[in-house]
Motif scaffolding. Structure first.
Motif, PDB file in Angstrom:
ATOM      1  N   GLY A   1     -10.081   3.855  28.526  1.00  0.00           N
ATOM      2  CA  GLY A   1      -9.497   2.770  28.641  1.00  0.00           C
ATOM      3  C   GLY A   1      -9.581   1.459  29.284  1.00  0.00           C
ATOM      4  O   GLY A   1      -9.304   0.410  28.688  1.00  0.00           O
ATOM      5  N   ASP A   2     -10.244   1.118  30.547  1.00  0.00           N
ATOM      6  CA  ASP A   2     -10.903   0.417  31.301  1.00  0.00           C
ATOM      7  C   ASP A   2     -11.943  -0.169  30.065  1.00  0.00           C
ATOM      8  O   ASP A   2     -11.568  -1.780  30.200  1.00  0.00           O
ATOM      9  CB  ASP A   2     -11.351   0.766  32.419  1.00  0.00           C
ATOM     10  CG  ASP A   2     -12.184  -0.494  32.733  1.00  0.00           C
ATOM     11  OD1 ASP A   2     -10.683  -1.839  33.543  1.00  0.00           O
ATOM     12  OD2 ASP A   2     -13.002  -0.532  33.709  1.00  0.00           O
ATOM     13  N   TYR A   3     -12.700   0.512  29.287  1.00  0.00           N
ATOM     14  CA  TYR A   3     -13.721  -0.718  28.376  1.00  0.00           C
ATOM     15  C   TYR A   3     -12.998  -1.347  27.769  1.00  0.00           C
ATOM     16  O   TYR A   3     -13.275  -2.323  27.279  1.00  0.00           O
ATOM     17  CB  TYR A   3     -14.571   0.601  28.110  1.00  0.00           C
ATOM     18  CG  TYR A   3     -15.706   0.451  26.855  1.00  0.00           C
ATOM     19  CD1 TYR A   3     -16.007  -0.831  26.848  1.00  0.00           C
ATOM     20  CD2 TYR A   3     -16.188   1.177  26.829  1.00  0.00           C
ATOM     21  CE1 TYR A   3     -16.517  -1.564  26.201  1.00  0.00           C
ATOM     22  CE2 TYR A   3     -18.140   1.250  26.177  1.00  0.00           C
ATOM     23  CZ  TYR A   3     -17.803  -0.202  25.589  1.00  0.00           C
ATOM     24  OH  TYR A   3     -19.228  -0.760  24.978  1.00  0.00           O
ATOM     25  N   LEU A   4     -12.132  -0.642  26.748  1.00  0.00           N
ATOM     26  CA  LEU A   4     -11.115  -1.285  25.909  1.00  0.00           C
ATOM     27  C   LEU A   4     -10.656  -2.361  26.264  1.00  0.00           C
ATOM     28  O   LEU A   4     -10.398  -3.236  25.326  1.00  0.00           O
ATOM     29  CB  LEU A   4     -10.003  -0.109  25.192  1.00  0.00           C
ATOM     30  CG  LEU A   4     -11.369   0.727  24.423  1.00  0.00           C
ATOM     31  CD1 LEU A   4     -10.717   1.841  23.150  1.00  0.00           C
ATOM     32  CD2 LEU A   4     -12.346   0.800  23.558  1.00  0.00           C
ATOM     33  N   ALA A   5     -10.071  -2.033  27.319  1.00  0.00           N
ATOM     34  CA  ALA A   5      -9.133  -2.900  27.993  1.00  0.00           C
ATOM     35  C   ALA A   5      -9.671  -4.531  28.142  1.00  0.00           C
ATOM     36  O   ALA A   5      -8.972  -5.415  27.746  1.00  0.00           O
ATOM     37  CB  ALA A   5      -8.206  -2.711  29.099  1.00  0.00           C
ATOM     38  N   ARG A   6     -10.982  -3.828  28.391  1.00  0.00           N
ATOM     39  CA  ARG A   6     -11.817  -6.012  29.289  1.00  0.00           C
ATOM     40  C   ARG A   6     -12.559  -6.101  27.601  1.00  0.00           C
ATOM     41  O   ARG A   6     -12.159  -7.297  27.578  1.00  0.00           O
ATOM     42  CB  ARG A   6     -12.727  -4.914  29.955  1.00  0.00           C
ATOM     43  CG  ARG A   6     -12.491  -4.532  31.757  1.00  0.00           C
ATOM     44  CD  ARG A   6     -13.391  -4.437  32.498  1.00  0.00           C
ATOM     45  NE  ARG A   6     -14.383  -5.507  32.641  1.00  0.00           N
ATOM     46  CZ  ARG A   6     -15.946  -6.009  32.694  1.00  0.00           C
ATOM     47  NH1 ARG A   6     -16.227  -4.559  32.849  1.00  0.00           N
ATOM     48  NH2 ARG A   6     -16.675  -6.815  33.088  1.00  0.00           N
ATOM     49  N   ALA A   7     -13.003  -4.997  26.667  1.00  0.00           N
ATOM     50  CA  ALA A   7     -13.945  -5.987  25.544  1.00  0.00           C
ATOM     51  C   ALA A   7     -12.323  -6.688  25.236  1.00  0.00           C
ATOM     52  O   ALA A   7     -12.792  -7.844  24.404  1.00  0.00           O
ATOM     53  CB  ALA A   7     -14.110  -4.090  24.878  1.00  0.00           C
ATOM     54  N   ALA A   8     -11.223  -6.310  24.862  1.00  0.00           N
ATOM     55  CA  ALA A   8     -10.070  -6.513  23.722  1.00  0.00           C
ATOM     56  C   ALA A   8      -9.672  -7.811  24.979  1.00  0.00           C
ATOM     57  O   ALA A   8      -9.600  -9.119  23.901  1.00  0.00           O
ATOM     58  CB  ALA A   8      -9.555  -5.502  23.483  1.00  0.00           C
ATOM     59  N   GLY A   9      -9.066  -7.709  25.533  1.00  0.00           N
ATOM     60  CA  GLY A   9      -9.166  -8.766  26.776  1.00  0.00           C
ATOM     61  C   GLY A   9      -9.848  -9.895  26.559  1.00  0.00           C
ATOM     62  O   GLY A   9      -9.845 -11.250  27.020  1.00  0.00           O
ATOM     63  N   GLU A  10     -11.439 -10.209  27.500  1.00  0.00           N
ATOM     64  CA  GLU A  10     -11.957 -10.496  28.079  1.00  0.00           C
ATOM     65  C   GLU A  10     -12.966 -10.909  26.965  1.00  0.00           C
ATOM     66  O   GLU A  10     -13.804 -12.555  26.787  1.00  0.00           O
ATOM     67  CB  GLU A  10     -12.611 -10.201  28.930  1.00  0.00           C
ATOM     68  CG  GLU A  10     -12.404  -9.567  30.002  1.00  0.00           C
ATOM     69  CD  GLU A  10     -13.426  -8.980  31.018  1.00  0.00           C
ATOM     70  OE1 GLU A  10     -14.522  -9.102  30.871  1.00  0.00           O
ATOM     71  OE2 GLU A  10     -12.445  -8.345  32.264  1.00  0.00           O
ATOM     72  N   ALA A  11     -13.162 -10.309  25.479  1.00  0.00           N
ATOM     73  CA  ALA A  11     -13.751 -10.944  24.377  1.00  0.00           C
ATOM     74  C   ALA A  11     -13.374 -10.757  23.581  1.00  0.00           C
ATOM     75  O   ALA A  11     -14.023 -10.878  21.894  1.00  0.00           O
ATOM     76  CB  ALA A  11     -14.901 -10.009  24.539  1.00  0.00           C
ATOM     77  N   GLY A  12     -12.070 -10.461  23.224  1.00  0.00           N
ATOM     78  CA  GLY A  12     -11.393 -10.901  21.796  1.00  0.00           C
ATOM     79  C   GLY A  12     -11.535  -9.369  21.055  1.00  0.00           C
ATOM     80  O   GLY A  12     -11.917  -9.464  19.664  1.00  0.00           O
ATOM     81  N   VAL A  13     -12.040  -8.571  21.088  1.00  0.00           N
ATOM     82  CA  VAL A  13     -12.856  -7.682  20.577  1.00  0.00           C
ATOM     83  C   VAL A  13     -12.065  -7.056  20.089  1.00  0.00           C
ATOM     84  O   VAL A  13     -10.733  -6.413  19.756  1.00  0.00           O
ATOM     85  CB  VAL A  13     -13.609  -6.488  21.347  1.00  0.00           C
ATOM     86  CG1 VAL A  13     -13.769  -4.705  20.776  1.00  0.00           C
ATOM     87  CG2 VAL A  13     -14.785  -7.472  21.659  1.00  0.00           C
ATOM     88  N   ASP A  14     -12.167  -6.893  18.200  1.00  0.00           N
ATOM     89  CA  ASP A  14     -11.218  -6.070  17.582  1.00  0.00           C
ATOM     90  C   ASP A  14     -11.667  -5.100  16.733  1.00  0.00           C
ATOM     91  O   ASP A  14     -11.055  -4.549  15.255  1.00  0.00           O
ATOM     92  CB  ASP A  14     -10.794  -7.235  17.010  1.00  0.00           C
ATOM     93  CG  ASP A  14     -11.634  -7.871  16.121  1.00  0.00           C
ATOM     94  OD1 ASP A  14     -12.336  -7.955  15.908  1.00  0.00           O
ATOM     95  OD2 ASP A  14     -10.690  -8.878  14.861  1.00  0.00           O
ATOM     96  N   SER A  15     -13.229  -4.837  17.096  1.00  0.00           N
ATOM     97  CA  SER A  15     -14.216  -3.354  15.872  1.00  0.00           C
ATOM     98  C   SER A  15     -15.161  -3.311  16.911  1.00  0.00           C
ATOM     99  O   SER A  15     -15.515  -4.108  18.333  1.00  0.00           O
ATOM    100  CB  SER A  15     -14.875  -4.826  14.732  1.00  0.00           C
ATOM    101  OG  SER A  15     -14.092  -5.303  14.268  1.00  0.00           O
ATOM    102  N   ALA A  16     -15.153  -2.186  16.998  1.00  0.00           N
ATOM    103  CA  ALA A  16     -15.898  -1.467  17.496  1.00  0.00           C
ATOM    104  C   ALA A  16     -16.315   0.058  16.511  1.00  0.00           C
ATOM    105  O   ALA A  16     -16.513  -0.288  15.891  1.00  0.00           O
ATOM    106  CB  ALA A  16     -15.270  -0.332  19.157  1.00  0.00           C
ATOM    107  N   PHE A  17     -18.131   0.242  17.358  1.00  0.00           N
ATOM    108  CA  PHE A  17     -18.962   1.148  16.896  1.00  0.00           C
ATOM    109  C   PHE A  17     -18.749   2.155  17.569  1.00  0.00           C
ATOM    110  O   PHE A  17     -19.369   2.141  18.053  1.00  0.00           O
ATOM    111  CB  PHE A  17     -20.756   0.964  16.483  1.00  0.00           C
ATOM    112  CG  PHE A  17     -21.223   1.416  15.764  1.00  0.00           C
ATOM    113  CD1 PHE A  17     -20.689   1.838  14.260  1.00  0.00           C
ATOM    114  CD2 PHE A  17     -22.385   2.378  15.975  1.00  0.00           C
ATOM    115  CE1 PHE A  17     -21.651   2.635  13.374  1.00  0.00           C
ATOM    116  CE2 PHE A  17     -23.004   2.957  14.999  1.00  0.00           C
ATOM    117  CZ  PHE A  17     -22.747   3.277  13.849  1.00  0.00           C
ATOM    118  N   VAL A  18     -18.209   3.514  17.182  1.00  0.00           N
ATOM    119  CA  VAL A  18     -17.678   4.825  17.607  1.00  0.00           C
ATOM    120  C   VAL A  18     -19.017   5.710  17.072  1.00  0.00           C
ATOM    121  O   VAL A  18     -19.043   5.963  16.338  1.00  0.00           O
ATOM    122  CB  VAL A  18     -16.833   4.784  18.369  1.00  0.00           C
ATOM    123  CG1 VAL A  18     -16.347   6.289  18.461  1.00  0.00           C
ATOM    124  CG2 VAL A  18     -15.468   3.658  18.065  1.00  0.00           C
TER     125      VAL A  18
END
Length: 305
Positions: A95-112
């Protein structure tokens, strides 16, 4: 008196150059360097909005990945972080990883991916287990890439890979996630084409993994680590290709063939930048600009500006 090339031959070459450029219109790249200066050096070489994947090697924390994602976003690119299930401690860390990625870098795509570790270091064993947390939807990361293996996986049976992909596809449909496949890199087009033909029934877009320009020893080293066996053997069976690649290795032969023969579900190319992000970006810029010369070995040569 020597006859000039016929207009039809010239026209065919021009059409093939356009076909190669079109195939690379929305190519993505994979950042393997930890040097953020490489990102800034690509401004002006790569189009704004280009997807740049951030690999997750052993020892790289998600905090470092988020920092690189922020740098990519500030440079005008679309960061796509790798998220390896077996390296995530627990749901709170995810959750922390995704929250920071989306909030700080505008990430809307990921490779899982599951990750290369034989055993999980935390709570998750598989990429599906990550998706089932619902956290990607919570943070509006709605485009998810998963791995494809045209030449098989060195430790996972083909039937198990097929079952896992079907499960992820079914979950993505229920959850409203846009799923796509990015393949492991290959040196030869045939494994890619035969594998994507089998993938048609899944209806998922596929980005074809290719190695960007790099030295041959470096490519072969990464290929051995990644289990790209058939392509390595095919490459070694082509003495002329080995001679050419001893100085400079690149995807030109495979790319030219793919641009002629690719059809859905192939949606484009994805470059692993083993020779460096800037090096691949310069090469890609030249190819997109049409600064290439078709060669007799079935590939092409990148020309000067």
């Amino acid at each position: 008196m020597e006859r000039a090339a016929t207009p039809s031959a010239s026209s065919a070459d021009d059409e093939e150059r356009r076909s190669i450029s079109a195939f690379l219109a929305e190519a993505s790249l994979e950042l393997s360097s930890r040097d953020p200066a490489e990102i800034d050096a690509c401004v002006g070489l790569l189009e704004a909005g280009t997807s740049v994947y951030i690999s997750s090697p052993p020892g790289q924390t998600y905090h470092g990945t988020v920092a690189l994602a922020v740098r990519l976003a500030r440079a005008g690119f679309r960061p796509v972080p790798h998220i390896a299930a077996r390296r995530i401690a627990d749901q709170g860390a995810l959750g922390d990883y995704l929250a920071r990625a989306a909030g700080e870098a505008g990430v809307d795509s990921a490779f899982v991916v599951a990750g290369d570790s034989d055993r999980a270091s935390g709570a998750f064993e598989s990429s599906l287990a990550l998706l089932e947390t619902g956290l990607f939807q919570r943070y509006r990361i709605g485009r998810i890439g998963v791995a494809g293996y045209p030449e098989g996986h060195p430790r996972i049976a083909a039937s198990a890979l097929e079952t896992a992909l079907a499960s992820k596809k079914a979950f993505a449909r229920r959850a409203g996630i846009e799923l796509n496949i990015v393949t492991q890199f290959c040196f030869e087009p045939e494994p890619i084409l035969s594998w994507t033909a089998r993938m048609k029934g899944h209806g998922l877009p596929v980005r074809v993994g290719l190695a960007g320009p790099a030295s041959l020893p470096r490519l072969l080293r990464f290929a051995a680590l990644c289990g790209v066996g058939n392509s390595v053997r095919a490459l070694k069976a082509r003495p002329r290709a080995i001679t050419r690649l001893m100085v400079e290795a690149g995807p030109e032969v495979a790319l030219r063939d793919l641009s002629r023969r690719a059809e859905p579900p192939i949606a484009g190319a994805h470059f692993f930048c083993f020779g460096g992000l800037v090096r691949t970006a310069r090469w890609l810029r030249a190819v997109r600009d049409g600064r290439i010369e078709l060669t007799e070995d079935g590939g092409f040569r990148v020309g000067a500006a």
